[in-house]
Design an enzyme around this catalytic site. Structure first.
Site, mmCIF file in Angstrom:
data_model
loop_
_atom_site.group_PDB
_atom_site.id
_atom_site.type_symbol
_atom_site.label_atom_id
_atom_site.label_comp_id
_atom_site.label_asym_id
_atom_site.label_seq_id
_atom_site.Cartn_x
_atom_site.Cartn_y
_atom_site.Cartn_z
ATOM 1 N N ASP A 122 0.863 -1.175 0.000
ATOM 2 C CA ASP A 122 0.000 0.000 0.000
ATOM 3 C C ASP A 122 0.902 1.228 0.000
ATOM 4 O O ASP A 122 2.055 1.149 -0.412
ATOM 5 C CB ASP A 122 -0.876 -0.048 1.271
ATOM 6 C CG ASP A 122 -2.185 0.708 1.129
ATOM 7 O OD1 ASP A 122 -2.136 1.938 0.974
ATOM 8 O OD2 ASP A 122 -3.255 0.070 1.176
ATOM 9 N N ASP A 130 22.322 -6.371 7.650
ATOM 10 C CA ASP A 130 22.709 -7.343 8.675
ATOM 11 C C ASP A 130 22.150 -8.738 8.429
ATOM 12 O O ASP A 130 22.806 -9.735 8.725
ATOM 13 C CB ASP A 130 22.238 -6.850 10.049
ATOM 14 C CG ASP A 130 22.849 -5.520 10.422
ATOM 15 O OD1 ASP A 130 24.061 -5.476 10.684
ATOM 16 O OD2 ASP A 130 22.113 -4.519 10.426
ATOM 17 N N ASP A 131 20.930 -8.824 7.920
ATOM 18 C CA ASP A 131 20.322 -10.144 7.744
ATOM 19 C C ASP A 131 20.548 -10.725 6.348
ATOM 20 O O ASP A 131 20.093 -11.823 6.033
ATOM 21 C CB ASP A 131 18.822 -10.100 8.039
ATOM 22 C CG ASP A 131 18.069 -9.117 7.157
ATOM 23 O OD1 ASP A 131 18.710 -8.481 6.298
ATOM 24 O OD2 ASP A 131 16.837 -8.993 7.331
ATOM 25 N N ASN A 172 19.326 -9.945 3.445
ATOM 26 C CA ASN A 172 18.169 -10.132 2.564
ATOM 27 C C ASN A 172 18.168 -9.172 1.376
ATOM 28 O O ASN A 172 17.200 -9.118 0.613
ATOM 29 C CB ASN A 172 16.863 -9.974 3.357
ATOM 30 C CG ASN A 172 16.620 -8.549 3.833
ATOM 31 O OD1 ASN A 172 17.492 -7.684 3.730
ATOM 32 N ND2 ASN A 172 15.432 -8.305 4.359
ATOM 33 N N HIS A 182 -3.359 6.534 3.652
ATOM 34 C CA HIS A 182 -4.119 5.366 3.194
ATOM 35 C C HIS A 182 -3.652 4.090 3.872
ATOM 36 O O HIS A 182 -4.450 3.317 4.411
ATOM 37 C CB HIS A 182 -3.974 5.271 1.669
ATOM 38 C CG HIS A 182 -4.841 4.269 1.006
ATOM 39 N ND1 HIS A 182 -4.389 3.026 0.640
ATOM 40 C CD2 HIS A 182 -6.128 4.330 0.603
ATOM 41 C CE1 HIS A 182 -5.363 2.362 0.029
ATOM 42 N NE2 HIS A 182 -6.434 3.128 0.000
ATOM 43 N N ILE A 197 -7.067 5.250 24.374
ATOM 44 C CA ILE A 197 -6.976 6.294 23.337
ATOM 45 C C ILE A 197 -7.527 5.756 22.028
ATOM 46 O O ILE A 197 -7.515 4.549 21.769
ATOM 47 C CB ILE A 197 -5.523 6.767 23.114
ATOM 48 C CG1 ILE A 197 -4.638 5.608 22.627
ATOM 49 C CG2 ILE A 197 -4.951 7.391 24.365
ATOM 50 C CD1 ILE A 197 -3.257 6.046 22.159
ATOM 51 N N SER A 239 -11.042 -0.047 -0.282
ATOM 52 C CA SER A 239 -9.758 -0.051 0.424
ATOM 53 C C SER A 239 -9.942 -0.185 1.918
ATOM 54 O O SER A 239 -9.058 -0.663 2.621
ATOM 55 C CB SER A 239 -8.984 1.239 0.147
ATOM 56 O OG SER A 239 -8.335 1.203 -1.076
#
Length: 579
Positions: free
Chosen positions: A192, A220-221, A223, A249, A265, A409
């Site tokens: 989105d 670090d990972d 990916n 959105h 809240i 949406s």
């Protein structure tokens, strides 16, 4: 390239269906201008805008190639198609969000969660911002004026506004009574706009990449993404998944799914569990909230690679997109997709990815608080699975604020949240089981009969009650990865009235770029009756592939289109008598 597929078409050529009363007539088919291109490549330069080409490789990688002029594009397309390992060459289509531009009244409560019938609209008494456009500035509090469409379908004694109907909600009270927070960790990816992950009502509910050290400039990972602590921004290619007001959105959808309940809240999200997180995968942005095929595909692939099981797609395009279809079909995730806000029958005017018939996809329409389909919501007897609340939904927006939005949406995250709740609660359920539970437990509504496949709306309470017995271990059906690739032309039909006359607009889209001809005839016919385009009255399409016809004689009419590969489409419609 950013080209909207939702712009109004120019005035089309007007023809009279009276000419069809003579029945099937021979017509000269358009000449075949060349050999049939490879089925996985769109090689017609006219199909490309701005010289931007999407290349999908067999291993799932994507590349966007930009040509500076028409000559280099025409020369480059065949060269790309011949490269080893290339699965698809196509335009880099543009997608827009499916949030609707509307205004909203003061909501005393979140009617989608619990609707006692007391909700009604009051002009200029709304204390929260109202988004006329989710990518523009909202209207100021206390300055809301009811739009015309809220007057449609108003009940007697309602003062001209739509009245809420008690019980038209998702049954969250019953669901929460049965939900213990679950035991399985679930990640819902919001492909989105971005998400304001600093919002106080979303604290602790946003997915965090625990394998990445924030701000050290290192992947670090391993990916492939540096400092992707809160996800990734595929719209601009950075780790900034929240960039400001353009991310309203996505922030709104995140709140619907997972905003804290009982924290004193704001609002209550549907899923009350720390086991469920929302992943920010920004693929849409800019002033209009648009994104491309490439950004969406890469976002989907990132989400799945990083552990997401459910993917919410509140976006759409009128263009069939073979590369996006293949990406969704090849995924193990459950996709929840917004039906769109064109008020269209998706059986006649498809929208993508909502219209893809895939086992791992649920398409959602927008239900109004009076139990009717919102006038702006698209629908489809087989293309749309169910409806969920999507009109006047109050949720989180950037800067610790709350605002109202309307559209499919807003309906899709309701179903994504329900799916996440079920998947976390029932550890033996597969995602296919979750889909089956959701669709088999809907609350049937007469107003949805023939408009959705189930004829019902989301009922999370019933789904939770039936979930334990419905854990079957079902796997996703094997998808056809070649579907929507070497595909026939797409015929879309829409009726409208203007100055007391009735018109039919016929739109022909050809995702393969090898369209040949179209024809029509009075009566009911098969594709074979049109003899490959040699029979019937030729349909003179304009440069945008459409023609508008004046309807004078009612009854059945058949429309036909064929491409140079011989792929045929035929659609018969029973038209009312014109004036």
């Amino acid at each position: 390239m950013r080209v909207s597929h939702h712009v109004k078409r120019p005035v089309c050529l007007l023809l009279s269906l009276l000419l069809l009363a003579q029945g099937m007539a021979l017509g000269a088919a358009a000449a075949d201008t060349g050999s049939v291109p490879a089925e996985t490549f769109i090689l017609d330069p006219a199909a490309y805008t701005g010289g931007e080409v999407l290349v999908l490789y067999e291993d799932g990688r994507t590349e966007v190639v930009v040509y500076e002029d028409a000559a280099s594009l025409e020369e480059g397309l065949p060269r790309l198609a011949r490269q080893e390992g290339v699965a698809l060459v196509q335009p880099n289509y543009t997608y827009t969000s499916t949030a609707l531009s509307t205004t909203d009244p003061l909501l005393a409560e979140q009617w989608a969660l619990y609707n006692d019938g007391s909700f009604q609209l009051e002009e200029q008494e709304n204390p929260y911002p109202v988004f006329n456009d989710p990518f523009a500035l909202p209207s100021a509090p206390w300055q809301w004026i009811a739009p015309w469409w809220m007057q449609s379908g108003a009940s007697a004694g309602s003062g001209g506004t739509v009245q809420a109907a008690a019980g038209v909600d998702i049954g969250v009270e019953e669901a929460w009574a049965l939900y213990d927070g679950g035991s399985r960790d679930v990640v819902v990816a919001l492909v989105d706009t971005g998400i304001d992950y600093t919002h106080a009502d979303l604290e602790g509910r946003i997915w965090v990449n625990e394998d990445e050290i924030p701000g050290n400039g290192v992947d670090d990972d391993g990916n492939g993404y540096i400092d992707d602590v809160y996800g990734w921004n595929f719209y601009s290619g950075s780790n900034q998944v929240y960039t400001g007001s353009e991310d309203s959105h996505g922030t709104h959808g995140a709140g619907t799914i997972a905003a804290h309940a009982d924290n004193g809240i704001g609002i209550a999200g549907i899923v009350r569990s720390d086991h469920v997180k929302v992943m920010a995968v920004k693929a849409l942005g800019g002033w209009d909230g648009s994104g491309s095929t490439a950004s969406i595909i890469r976002a989907i692939q990132y989400a799945e690679a990083n552990g997401a099981q459910i993917c919410n797609l509140s976006l759409g395009s009128s263009r069939n997109d073979p590369a996006l279809y293949r990406t969704i079909a090849a995924s193990d995730m459950l996709f929840v997709v917004a039906a769109g806000n064109d008020g269209a029958d998706l059986e006649l005017a498809p929208s993508y990815p909502a219209s893809y018939h895939l086992d791992n996809l649920i398409t959602v329409a927008n239900l109004r608080y009076d139990g009717s389909l919102d006038p702006t919501s698209s629908y489809g007897a087989s293309s749309v699975d169910l409806a969920a609340p999507g009109t006047h939904i109050l949720s989180t927006t950037p800067g610790d604020s709350y605002s109202y939005m309307t559209g499919t949406s807003m309906a899709a995250p309701m179903v994504s949240a329900a799916a996440a709740m079920l998947y976390s609660q029932f550890p033996d359920a597969t995602l296919a089981d979750v889909k089956d539970i959701l669709l088999s437990s809907v609350q049937k509504l007469d107003s949805l009969t023939g408009l959705t496949a189930t004829g019902g709306m989301l009922d999370l309470g019933a789904a939770m009650a039936s979930g334990a017995a419905a854990q079957k271990g079902r796997a996703w059906a094997e998808p056809d990865l070649t579907a929507y690739t070497d595909s026939p032309p797409i015929l879309s039909l829409s009726l409208f009235q203007w100055r007391g006359q009735q018109y039919l607009t016929v739109q022909v889209q050809d995702p393969d770029g090898d369209f040949r001809s179209a024809a029509y005839a009075a009566g009911t016919y098969t594709a074979a009756d049109f003899q490959g385009g040699a029979a019937g009255t030729p349909l003179p399409l304009n440069a945008w592939g459409s023609a508008t016809l004046l309807v004078r004689n009612g009854g059945p009419y058949t429309f036909y289109a064929v491409d140079r590969a011989g792929n045929e489409s035929v659609r018969t419609v029973d038209l009312p008598q014109g004036s």
